[in-house]
Design a protein around this motif. Structure first.
Motif, PDB file in Angstrom:
ATOM      1  N   ILE A 188      27.831  22.216   2.456  1.00 45.43           N
ATOM      2  CA  ILE A 188      26.400  22.442   2.232  1.00 45.43           C
ATOM      3  C   ILE A 188      25.702  22.815   3.529  1.00 45.43           C
ATOM      4  O   ILE A 188      24.862  23.720   3.575  1.00 45.43           O
ATOM      5  CB  ILE A 188      25.753  21.192   1.598  1.00 45.43           C
TER       6      ILE A 188
ATOM      7  N   MET B 185      25.768  24.630  -6.392  1.00 46.75           N
ATOM      8  CA  MET B 185      26.726  25.139  -5.417  1.00 46.75           C
ATOM      9  C   MET B 185      27.397  26.408  -5.930  1.00 46.75           C
ATOM     10  O   MET B 185      27.619  27.368  -5.179  1.00 46.75           O
ATOM     11  CB  MET B 185      27.785  24.087  -5.112  1.00 46.75           C
TER      12      MET B 185
ATOM     13  N   ASN C 282      20.848  21.899  -2.991  1.00 47.53           N
ATOM     14  CA  ASN C 282      22.122  21.253  -2.657  1.00 47.53           C
ATOM     15  C   ASN C 282      21.909  20.081  -1.715  1.00 47.53           C
ATOM     16  O   ASN C 282      22.467  18.990  -1.908  1.00 47.53           O
ATOM     17  CB  ASN C 282      23.072  22.260  -2.004  1.00 47.53           C
TER      18      ASN C 282
ATOM     19  N   CYS D 292      31.366  27.427  -0.694  1.00 51.63           N
ATOM     20  CA  CYS D 292      30.492  26.898  -1.744  1.00 51.63           C
ATOM     21  C   CYS D 292      31.272  26.584  -3.016  1.00 51.63           C
ATOM     22  O   CYS D 292      30.990  25.601  -3.708  1.00 51.63           O
ATOM     23  CB  CYS D 292      29.372  27.891  -2.052  1.00 51.63           C
TER      24      CYS D 292
END
Length: 454
Positions: free
Chosen positions: A249, A340, A373, A431
């Motif tokens: 992240i 994500m 996120n 991701c």
């Protein structure tokens, strides 16, 4: 002589009988925990004031990060820096953040949340001010590293907010935050029940609510802030997966911020304003000078570039309502895996030839998704660990995520110049890994009370 016959005599002895009621056993006194008190008091004016105060730390951190992106073109021109030198500035900021995040987490679990928060706030403000007077590139790097050390303690603000919020409000209020009392949960864990009780009573008065009946009772936690507990059998898998998510992240979040500045500074996306086109859209021929062939690519932001940066930054708060709904109705794990996955998709969409407005739209969505996120992983990390290791868990995650932040500048500011598609594919792949890790987390914390002990 005749004997006198005696008749048998029955003697009845009457004793005074006293009817007595059996001794009554004392009633068992009522007790309650901090969790009971927090739920009973509910949400009110105290929490609103707390979020306004604590939200300032989030604003400061966001400003410091945005400053890195905006100042990169300036220092590149000022000191004639190359790509790796510009990237090193950001990397060192997050290096300081990584080192001190663990340290502040350990200290917060042992000595209290608000003390560490105050120290980090003053530290960051002091060195941020000194940065303005940097006489050289070396001094600039050093002072920004010190700023990163201070900013790392701001995560304690979210822990304080988490520990004072009722369960059903955490998913709604924590994403919005991004007179501070010490956490009542921390106070009782150290045996300072009176301080915890005084804090809870003050909150109840401010909220015009009531306290539960009875006596506040919580176990004293002698061993707090231990890595052995964080990596114990119960939390090992959760901890490892959280670390992977934190790194990914952070890599994506700071990568987007730095890539935004890089895209605008170097005009790497087709369809955006090129170096041979003026802002009015009229093609111009640039002189073939040494400056235009300089490896430093000195280019100061135009007004339209700042406008694009501002609009894309608004995305971090504009889509918060959708993030809140996802967290509360889908749960933390599923919501995080979806955002994500969408982040991975929008990274790839940056490769599409588009107009300046299209680029702004893509950056807007990316900023919204990467912010969502971060909101979700902050909440999940604060909820999944018990009080005895909560600050350490948050500090460790916040520290390791700086590995991703340290790599992001070299991906956005160095690799992207060499291979634009390669950089985007790298961001997207990371991701996807994080989305899978989030979906397979072993514990869902939605509607779950905060744990005091393991």
């Amino acid at each position: 002589m005749a004997t006198k016959q005696t008749e048998p005599v029955t003697i009845i002895s009457l004793r005074k009988l006293r009817l007595e009621t059996p001794e009554t056993q004392p009633k068992e006194s009522k007790t309650f925990t901090v969790e009971d008190a927090v739920e009973t008091i509910g949400f009110g004016r105290f929490h609103i004031a707390l979020f306004l105060i604590m939200g300032s730390t989030g604003v400061v951190e966001a400003m410091e990060i945005m400053l890195i992106a905006v100042v990169s073109p300036v220092i590149r021109c000022e000191w004639q820096l190359e790509n790796w030198q510009v990237a090193l500035v950001t990397t060192m900021v997050f290096f300081g953040y990584m080192i001190f995040s663990i340290l502040f987490g350990l200290l917060a679990d042992r000595y209290g949340r608000w003390k560490i928060l105050l120290i980090s706030f003053l530290w960051g403000a002091y060195f941020s001010l000194l940065t303005s007077f940097s006489p050289s590139y070396v001094w600039f790097v050093f002072l920004r590293t010190m700023v990163g050390c201070g900013v790392s303690g701001h995560a304690q603000g979210l822990i304080i907010k988490t520990e004072f919020l009722p369960t059903k409000y955490r998913g709604y209020m924590l994403p919005l935050s991004q007179f501070i009392p010490e956490s009542a949960r921390f106070s009782v864990s150290t045996g300072n029940t009176q301080a915890a009780l005084a804090t809870l009573q003050r909150i109840a008065r401010i909220n015009r609510s009531v306290m539960p009946e009875g006596k506040l009772v919580e176990p004293i936690l002698e061993k707090r802030g231990r890595f052995a507990d964080l990596l114990g059998a119960k939390y090992l898998r959760t901890t490892l997966q959280i670390w992977v998510i934190w790194v990914g992240i952070s890599f994506a979040y700071y990568g987007v911020i730095l890539a935004s500045a890089e895209l605008l500074e170097r005009d790497l996306v087709c369809g955006s304003r090129s170096g041979s086109e003026s802002e009015s859209g009229v093609a111009v021929t640039l002189p073939d000078t040494e400056e235009n062939h300089s490896p430093c690519h000195c280019h100061v932001f135009a007004p339209s570039d700042y406008r694009t940066m501002i609009i894309s930054t608004v995305g971090e708060i504009a889509l918060n309502p959708f993030n809140i709904l996802g967290i509360n109705f889908l749960g933390r794990r599923l919501s995080l895996s979806i955002t994500m996955g969408c982040t991975a998709l929008f990274f790839l969409l940056l490769n599409i030839c588009t107009s300046s407005s299209g680029l702004t739209g893509f950056l807007f969505m990316l900023r919204a998704l990467v912010a969502a996120n971060f909101n979700t992983i902050y909440i999940y990390t604060a909820e999944v660990y018990p009080t005895m290791i909560r600050a350490l868990g948050m500090g460790t995650g916040g520290s390791l995520c700086r590995i991703g932040a340290m790599v992001a500048p070299f991906t956005s500011q160095v690799l992207m110049s060499a291979s634009f598609l390669g950089a985007l594919c790298l961001f997207s792949s990371v991701c996807v890994v994080c989305a899978i890790s989030a979906f397979t987390l072993p514990i869902e914390t939605k509607g779950r009370a905060l744990q005091q002990i393991k």
